[in-house]
Design a protein around this motif. Structure first.
Motif, PDB file in Angstrom:
ATOM      1  N   GLY A 125      -3.611  20.132   0.878  1.00 48.33           N
ATOM      2  CA  GLY A 125      -2.328  20.268   0.194  1.00 48.33           C
ATOM      3  C   GLY A 125      -1.902  19.049  -0.608  1.00 48.33           C
ATOM      4  O   GLY A 125      -0.827  19.054  -1.202  1.00 48.33           O
ATOM      5  N   ILE A 126      -2.752  18.002  -0.651  1.00 49.69           N
ATOM      6  CA  ILE A 126      -2.402  16.841  -1.481  1.00 49.69           C
ATOM      7  C   ILE A 126      -2.609  17.240  -2.937  1.00 49.69           C
ATOM      8  O   ILE A 126      -3.703  17.649  -3.312  1.00 49.69           O
ATOM      9  CB  ILE A 126      -3.294  15.618  -1.180  1.00 49.69           C
ATOM     10  N   GLU A 129      -2.388  11.915  -6.954  1.00 42.91           N
ATOM     11  CA  GLU A 129      -2.473  10.559  -6.405  1.00 42.91           C
ATOM     12  C   GLU A 129      -1.107  10.042  -5.958  1.00 42.91           C
ATOM     13  O   GLU A 129      -0.996   9.302  -4.995  1.00 42.91           O
ATOM     14  CB  GLU A 129      -3.071   9.595  -7.437  1.00 42.91           C
ATOM     15  N   GLY A 130      -0.052  10.459  -6.680  1.00 42.86           N
ATOM     16  CA  GLY A 130       1.294  10.022  -6.309  1.00 42.86           C
ATOM     17  C   GLY A 130       1.679  10.530  -4.928  1.00 42.86           C
ATOM     18  O   GLY A 130       2.331   9.839  -4.148  1.00 42.86           O
ATOM     19  N   CYS A 131       1.241  11.751  -4.637  1.00 44.19           N
ATOM     20  CA  CYS A 131       1.529  12.346  -3.321  1.00 44.19           C
ATOM     21  C   CYS A 131       0.650  11.707  -2.251  1.00 44.19           C
ATOM     22  O   CYS A 131       1.101  11.463  -1.127  1.00 44.19           O
ATOM     23  CB  CYS A 131       1.284  13.852  -3.368  1.00 44.19           C
ATOM     24  N   ALA A 132      -0.600  11.438  -2.604  1.00 46.56           N
ATOM     25  CA  ALA A 132      -1.519  10.770  -1.679  1.00 46.56           C
ATOM     26  C   ALA A 132      -0.959   9.411  -1.289  1.00 46.56           C
ATOM     27  O   ALA A 132      -1.024   8.991  -0.131  1.00 46.56           O
ATOM     28  CB  ALA A 132      -2.896  10.607  -2.319  1.00 46.56           C
ATOM     29  N   ASN A 133      -0.342   8.767  -2.269  1.00 44.10           N
ATOM     30  CA  ASN A 133       0.240   7.445  -2.032  1.00 44.10           C
ATOM     31  C   ASN A 133       1.361   7.492  -1.000  1.00 44.10           C
ATOM     32  O   ASN A 133       1.535   6.578  -0.201  1.00 44.10           O
ATOM     33  CB  ASN A 133       0.741   6.864  -3.349  1.00 44.10           C
ATOM     34  N   ARG A 134       2.113   8.575  -1.035  1.00 41.19           N
ATOM     35  CA  ARG A 134       3.195   8.758  -0.078  1.00 41.19           C
ATOM     36  C   ARG A 134       2.661   8.854   1.352  1.00 41.19           C
ATOM     37  O   ARG A 134       3.253   8.323   2.287  1.00 41.19           O
ATOM     38  CB  ARG A 134       3.926  10.051  -0.436  1.00 41.19           C
ATOM     39  N   LYS A 149      -6.825   4.691   4.161  1.00 39.94           N
ATOM     40  CA  LYS A 149      -7.323   5.077   2.841  1.00 39.94           C
ATOM     41  C   LYS A 149      -7.068   6.575   2.691  1.00 39.94           C
ATOM     42  O   LYS A 149      -7.398   7.344   3.587  1.00 39.94           O
ATOM     43  CB  LYS A 149      -8.830   4.812   2.737  1.00 39.94           C
ATOM     44  N   VAL A 150      -6.471   6.961   1.587  1.00 43.35           N
ATOM     45  CA  VAL A 150      -6.221   8.386   1.367  1.00 43.35           C
ATOM     46  C   VAL A 150      -6.953   8.824   0.107  1.00 43.35           C
ATOM     47  O   VAL A 150      -6.812   8.210  -0.952  1.00 43.35           O
ATOM     48  CB  VAL A 150      -4.706   8.691   1.254  1.00 43.35           C
ATOM     49  N   TYR A 151      -7.778   9.850   0.265  1.00 45.48           N
ATOM     50  CA  TYR A 151      -8.580  10.345  -0.855  1.00 45.48           C
ATOM     51  C   TYR A 151      -8.022  11.665  -1.353  1.00 45.48           C
ATOM     52  O   TYR A 151      -8.060  12.673  -0.648  1.00 45.48           O
ATOM     53  CB  TYR A 151     -10.038  10.537  -0.433  1.00 45.48           C
ATOM     54  N   PHE A 152      -7.508  11.629  -2.587  1.00 44.17           N
ATOM     55  CA  PHE A 152      -7.014  12.852  -3.215  1.00 44.17           C
ATOM     56  C   PHE A 152      -8.194  13.774  -3.559  1.00 44.17           C
ATOM     57  O   PHE A 152      -8.127  14.974  -3.342  1.00 44.17           O
ATOM     58  CB  PHE A 152      -6.194  12.474  -4.451  1.00 44.17           C
ATOM     59  N   ASN A 153      -9.278  13.198  -4.041  1.00 42.82           N
ATOM     60  CA  ASN A 153     -10.468  13.965  -4.475  1.00 42.82           C
ATOM     61  C   ASN A 153     -10.957  14.953  -3.431  1.00 42.82           C
ATOM     62  O   ASN A 153     -11.147  16.121  -3.726  1.00 42.82           O
ATOM     63  CB  ASN A 153     -11.634  13.021  -4.777  1.00 42.82           C
ATOM     64  N   ASN A 154     -11.177  14.451  -2.214  1.00 46.15           N
ATOM     65  CA  ASN A 154     -11.699  15.354  -1.189  1.00 46.15           C
ATOM     66  C   ASN A 154     -10.676  15.618  -0.071  1.00 46.15           C
ATOM     67  O   ASN A 154     -11.047  16.027   1.014  1.00 46.15           O
ATOM     68  CB  ASN A 154     -13.048  14.859  -0.649  1.00 46.15           C
ATOM     69  N   GLN A 155      -9.414  15.373  -0.378  1.00 44.20           N
ATOM     70  CA  GLN A 155      -8.332  15.743   0.533  1.00 44.20           C
ATOM     71  C   GLN A 155      -8.562  15.228   1.948  1.00 44.20           C
ATOM     72  O   GLN A 155      -8.583  15.992   2.908  1.00 44.20           O
ATOM     73  CB  GLN A 155      -8.174  17.271   0.569  1.00 44.20           C
ATOM     74  N   SER A 156      -8.780  13.929   2.033  1.00 41.19           N
ATOM     75  CA  SER A 156      -9.003  13.378   3.362  1.00 41.19           C
ATOM     76  C   SER A 156      -8.449  11.969   3.448  1.00 41.19           C
ATOM     77  O   SER A 156      -8.037  11.381   2.446  1.00 41.19           O
ATOM     78  CB  SER A 156     -10.498  13.385   3.691  1.00 41.19           C
ATOM     79  N   ALA A 157      -8.430  11.458   4.670  1.00 39.40           N
ATOM     80  CA  ALA A 157      -7.947  10.091   4.874  1.00 39.40           C
ATOM     81  C   ALA A 157      -8.749   9.429   5.983  1.00 39.40           C
ATOM     82  O   ALA A 157      -9.300  10.102   6.862  1.00 39.40           O
ATOM     83  CB  ALA A 157      -6.465  10.113   5.237  1.00 39.40           C
ATOM     84  N   ILE A 158      -8.851   8.118   5.884  1.00 41.08           N
ATOM     85  CA  ILE A 158      -9.471   7.339   6.944  1.00 41.08           C
ATOM     86  C   ILE A 158      -8.415   6.357   7.436  1.00 41.08           C
ATOM     87  O   ILE A 158      -7.905   5.552   6.660  1.00 41.08           O
ATOM     88  CB  ILE A 158     -10.714   6.569   6.420  1.00 41.08           C
ATOM     89  N   VAL A 159      -8.054   6.468   8.708  1.00 38.63           N
ATOM     90  CA  VAL A 159      -7.014   5.612   9.256  1.00 38.63           C
ATOM     91  C   VAL A 159      -7.628   4.721  10.325  1.00 38.63           C
ATOM     92  O   VAL A 159      -8.236   5.213  11.279  1.00 38.63           O
ATOM     93  CB  VAL A 159      -5.866   6.448   9.862  1.00 38.63           C
ATOM     94  N   SER A 160      -7.517   3.409  10.145  1.00 40.41           N
ATOM     95  CA  SER A 160      -8.037   2.458  11.124  1.00 40.41           C
ATOM     96  C   SER A 160      -6.881   1.902  11.940  1.00 40.41           C
ATOM     97  O   SER A 160      -5.894   1.432  11.375  1.00 40.41           O
ATOM     98  CB  SER A 160      -8.742   1.290  10.428  1.00 40.41           C
ATOM     99  N   VAL A 161      -7.013   1.964  13.259  1.00 43.08           N
ATOM    100  CA  VAL A 161      -5.910   1.517  14.116  1.00 43.08           C
ATOM    101  C   VAL A 161      -6.434   0.608  15.223  1.00 43.08           C
ATOM    102  O   VAL A 161      -7.639   0.549  15.490  1.00 43.08           O
ATOM    103  CB  VAL A 161      -5.156   2.720  14.746  1.00 43.08           C
TER     104      VAL A 161
END
Ligand SMILES: *[C@@H]1O[C@H](CO)[C@@H](O)[C@H](O)[C@H]1NC(C)=O
Length: 195
Positions: A125-126, A129-134, A149-161
């Motif tokens: 649903g992204i 890029e403006g929405c991905a940034n949010r 990291k949020v990828y608009f291209n393949n609608q995914s994110a990598i979150v490191s915690v």
């Protein structure tokens, strides 16, 4: 008094160059401004498929402005600068969303951990890029998030915690809190040794 029609036809080529530049990136620049006011991802993404058209118009209008006012005129330079930076903003925001541009030296501020926990999230649903940034801003605001990291291209994110602080459901809920329309699902979760 100056004739209004001469004035407007004089201005039109560079005003239009800037306008089409803005339209070509509306889901980026306009959305980023809306993000500041916490207005959720608006409908500007409907313009995204037309981006190539707006970009061609921008190019034509820039060339027209150059031919009309010369490359050295202040007007041409300002037009070039504004319309080019507007047009390229989605690419710039994309680099930022993917963590390839950082605004500060986060790594030195953040606690040095030997291990990091990685969540790979599928987010449907992204729309730009403006929405991905949010979404990235939401991730980054959480205290134990090291990097996202949020990828608009393949609608995914990598979150490191920092390990042990969050569960998949937490990550998925954060995305839902940005906008209920997003479908977020953690598809992978693992601990990585950083050093
Ligand atoms: C999305 O693309 C990026 C590179 O552009 C890649 O690192 C990431 O793993 C991809 N995500 C998924 C879920 O395939």
């Amino acid at each position: 008094m100056q004739s209004k029609s001469t004035l407007s036809s004089d201005k039109s080529s560079y005003i239009w160059a800037i306008t089409t530049g803005l339209l070509s990136s509306s889901c980026c620049i306009i959305q980023l401004v809306l993000n500041l006011f916490s207005i959720s991802c608006a409908g500007f993404s409907i313009l995204t498929p037309y981006r190539p058209i707006f970009l061609s118009f921008t190019t034509i209008l820039i060339l027209y402005t150059i031919s009309k006012y010369g490359i050295n005129s202040k007007r041409t330079l300002v037009t070039l600068l504004i319309s080019l930076s507007l047009s390229s903003s989605p690419e710039i925001v994309s680099l930022y969303n993917q963590g390839r541009i950082t605004t500060s030296s986060f790594s030195s501020e953040r606690p040095l951990t030997k291990e990091i926990e990685i969540f790979i999230v599928q987010i449907n649903g992204i729309s730009c890029e403006g929405c991905a940034n949010r979404i990235k801003t939401q991730f980054d605001s959480k205290p134990f998030v090291i990097d996202s990291k949020v990828y608009f291209n393949n609608q995914s994110a990598i979150v490191s915690v920092i390990p042990g602080n969050y569960k998949s459901i937490d990550i998925e809920t954060w995305v839902k809190m940005v906008d209920f329309k997003y479908e977020a699902k953690v598809i992978q979760q693992y601990i990585e040794n950083k050093y």
